[in-house]
Enzyme design. Structure first.
Site, PDB file in Angstrom:
ATOM      1  N   SER A 225       0.840  -1.221   0.004  1.00 30.07           N
ATOM      2  CA  SER A 225      -0.222  -0.019   0.078  1.00 30.07           C
ATOM      3  C   SER A 225       0.794   1.281  -0.127  1.00 30.07           C
ATOM      4  CB  SER A 225      -0.948  -0.122   1.253  1.00 30.07           C
ATOM      5  OG  SER A 225      -0.213  -0.009   2.315  1.00 30.07           O
TER       6      SER A 225
ATOM      7  N   CYS B  68     -17.455  -1.816  11.257  1.00 30.61           N
ATOM      8  CA  CYS B  68     -16.464  -0.674  10.655  1.00 30.61           C
ATOM      9  C   CYS B  68     -15.231  -1.506  10.173  1.00 30.61           C
ATOM     10  CB  CYS B  68     -16.059   0.624  11.482  1.00 30.61           C
ATOM     11  SG  CYS B  68     -15.245  -0.018  12.891  1.00 30.61           S
TER      12      CYS B  68
ATOM     13  N   CYS C 127      -2.480   8.776   7.172  1.00 30.55           N
ATOM     14  CA  CYS C 127      -2.542   8.592   5.559  1.00 30.55           C
ATOM     15  C   CYS C 127      -3.494   7.543   5.528  1.00 30.55           C
ATOM     16  CB  CYS C 127      -1.598   8.594   4.966  1.00 30.55           C
ATOM     17  SG  CYS C 127      -0.631  10.004   4.350  1.00 30.55           S
TER      18      CYS C 127
ATOM     19  N   CYS D  47       7.524  27.145  18.151  1.00 31.41           N
ATOM     20  CA  CYS D  47       7.046  28.571  18.092  1.00 31.41           C
ATOM     21  C   CYS D  47       5.658  28.605  17.209  1.00 31.41           C
ATOM     22  CB  CYS D  47       7.989  29.363  17.097  1.00 31.41           C
ATOM     23  SG  CYS D  47       9.577  29.565  18.135  1.00 31.41           S
TER      24      CYS D  47
END
Lengths: 525, 110
Positions: free
Chosen positions: A155, A478, A282, A268
């Site tokens: 992948s 899921c 990703c 910062c």
């Protein structure tokens, strides 16, 4: 059935042959690399010699012999003795190889020499690191170090352009080195296997001139930035997700902590890490290859700009460095690129201010826990055991005849809700499942109704749908088994369980477990 | 119809990037009119805009992915007319007609 056995045996054979083939390919890639390397070591002068003499090259080609000898005579006449070996600053092959960038005023001979002397560390050899490394090695950066602890996966291949099909399972560092070496054998490539940790960060980064952050977690981004500040290295940081990318050149100029003229660091700009539940990888969010590729290429570009910059002398001081900025790339917006002016160093920054608390001692001792600083999300564990079912037991409900009642299995006996996003549901789904994307579930308010008679005017369509068939239990599935649990809680909050009379539960481990335990052919993506 | 320019409102553009658009019904760009005075009769500032977005524009219940402790959560940059809000006074910046306010979520993938 006899055929079933044959099919199974054949499948097993094919699988075993495929894995053997994969191993062979890997060995081949490694052997080719070693061979190449050895050749380069044993004949370091070969290429140089073949074209070192300008006369040996073109004059013998396509020209009449007599004419050639005339020229030779004329040329040798003009010089009394054999010409002394000319000492060009670059190797002959380098003039050729880098010719197209050498003739640019932005690089020129001095720029190329600076690149040749320079060393760059690339942390992360994935979607950003691969294109970045390719361009830096191509451009002739003298030394390029590569840090990564992962191995190549299938992948990865749509975006991690140094890796290839035959190198699946090889370490990313080795795979990249094989590719980069064949791209430019003149570059010294240094492997650093394993992830960067606080304990190894300083010793890994200290020998390099510039660092590229090509990693994919907030923890590593803070670690790399802090280390760059402590060691005084400029940092080119990029990231990408879905169709967007971001790029910053940090700690540039890399002045010591407390010097306000230095460039801002990652802390910062982002003093506090984002809540871990807002961080999307990703793998979960998706990524377009050219999007992350664009960002990696831009990192290489910024690195070349920093490395080839003429050192400022007191005379040319006026040329102020570029003000700190953030480049935002958005592939589906117009315009695609935007540059945002960023702040300068933060007067109270924990890393680069005079009040810095991040020190080399703290880093080396391992007392700075970046993973804890950024927080982690544990796998969701929201449900009790009686609200969950294993894939094996769910398979029995779907596929087996009920041993007690003798009833045929039926997909109609229950409702299967798949909460993956629609685009994933469209890739593959279990027959008979209903798609209610998790984003829809999350964006539905679970406010309890005010009481009888005051029905909300618009109940979300999917909720109304599930409210029917009160007799049918609801199974929620899921991809991995996290969102399904959250959904089960939500369905109960919405009162779909009829005060506990209707069973609502999740399928433990999701479709990944389904594929692993029940249906090997169910696509993995 | 008298469509005279409303003296009581300020027109601005609000944009979302880096995934924040998902919290705003996948709208990357909104044209908003906000009142010229906030609840206390002051000129509206960024803090007001963030409250306004949260209370009236955002339909998604996951407010914590946008605000935390009454300000924009860590990991979101607020950019006022293409400059970091820290250069402009952070959430005290008073919004002016035509301003472009961009909310960017940091990305971490690589």
């Amino acid at each position: 059935m006899a055929y079933e056995t044959v099919i199974r045996t054949l499948r097993q054979k094919i699988t075993s042959c495929e894995s053997q083939l994969q191993d062979l390919r890997r060995h081949l890639a490694e052997a080719e690399y070693q061979n190449q390397r050895q050749r380069a070591l044993s004949h370091p002068e070969r290429n140089v010699h073949s074209s070192a003499d300008p006369l040996a090259h073109d004059f013998t080609h396509g020209m009449h012999d007599d004419f050639t000898s005339e020229i030779f005579a004329a040329l040798s006449h003009s010089e009394e003795a054999a010409p002394p070996k000319r000492r060009w600053p670059l190797e002959t092959t380098e003039y050729k190889r880098y010719g197209r960038q050498l003739i640019m005023p932005e690089i020129g001979l001095q720029g190329q020499l600076r690149l040749k002397k320079a060393s760059v560390l690339i942390v992360g050899v994935g979607g950003l690191g691969c294109p970045a490394a390719a361009y830096l090695v191509g451009a002739g950066v003298g030394t390029v170090g590569l840090v990564d602890g992962d191995t190549v996966e299938e992948s990865n291949l749509h975006r991690q352009i140094l890796h290839s099909t035959a190198k699946v399972n090889m370490t990313k560092v080795d795979s990249a080195i094989v590719s980069l070496h064949s791209l430019n054998p003149h570059v010294n490539l240094v492997p650093h296997y394993g992830r960067l940790t606080p304990e190894t960060a300083i010793s890994t980064l200290q020998h390099y001139d510039l660092v590229l952050d090509c990693t994919d977690t907030p923890a590593s981004r803070y670690l790399i930035s802090d280390t760059c500040v402590l060691l005084g290295k400029p940092l080119v940081s990029a990231s990408a997700l879905r169709t967007d990318g971001q790029l910053m050149v940090l700690n540039n100029p890399p002045l010591p902590p407390g010097n306000a003229a230095g460039g801002p660091c990652y802390r910062c700009v982002f003093p506090k890490p984002p809540p871990p539940e807002s961080v999307v990888s990703c793998g979960d969010g998706g990524i377009l290859g050219p999007v992350v590729g664009t960002m990696g290429v831009l990192q290489a570009l910024e690195a070349l700009k920093v490395l080839t910059k003429e050192p400022s002398t007191s005379v040319t001081r006026s040329a102020s460095p570029d003000p700190p900025s953030l480049l935002i790339f958005s592939a589906y917006s117009s315009p695609m690129f935007r540059t945002i002016r960023l702040r300068t160093r933060k007067p109270k920054c924990a890393a680069c201010s005079a009040h810095a608390t991040v020190t080399a001692e703290a880093l080396n001792s391992g007392s700075l826990d970046y993973v804890q600083f950024c927080g982690t999300i544990n796998p969701v564990d929201a449900l009790g055991p009686n609200e969950r079912i294993s894939v094996d037991n769910y398979a029995k409900i779907r596929l087996d005849v009920n041993p007690f009642t003798g009833l045929e299995p039926s997909k109609d006996s229950h409702i299967l809700v798949d909460v993956r996003e629609k685009v994933q549901f469209d890739l593959c789904s279990l027959e008979g499942s209903v798609n209610v994307p998790f984003s829809t579930v999350s964006s539905t308010s679970s406010k309890v109704k005010n009481g009888p008679g005051t029905e909300p005017i618009t109940e979300a369509g999917w909720v109304a749908e599930l409210r029917q068939h009160v007799d049918k239990p609801i199974f929620v599935v899921c991809r991995m088994g996290n969102d399904s649990q959250v959904t089960v809680k939500k369905l109960k909050e919405l009162g779909l369980d009829n005060g506990g009379q209707r069973w609502i539960g999740d399928i433990r481990g999701g479709l990944r477990a389904w594929r692993n335990n029940v249906d090997k052919d169910f696509p993995e993506y | 119809m008298s469509q005279a320019k409303d003296e009581d409102t300020v027109s601005i553009t609000v944009e979302f990037s880096g995934g924040l658009e998902m919290l705003f019904a996948n709208e990357r760009k909104l044209s908003l009119t906000i009142p010229v005075k906030d609840e206390n009769g002051e000129r509206p500032n960024i803090a007001f805009l963030v409250r306004h977005l949260c209370d009236t524009i955002m339909k998604d219940p996951r407010k914590e992915l946008f605000v935390l402790d009454d300000t924009v959560r860590p990991g979101i940059l607020v950019l006022i007319n293409d400059a970091d809000w820290e250069l402009e006074g952070e959430d005290k910046y008073e919004i002016e007609e035509g301003d472009n306010i961009l909310f960017v979520s940091t990305l971490h993938g690589g």
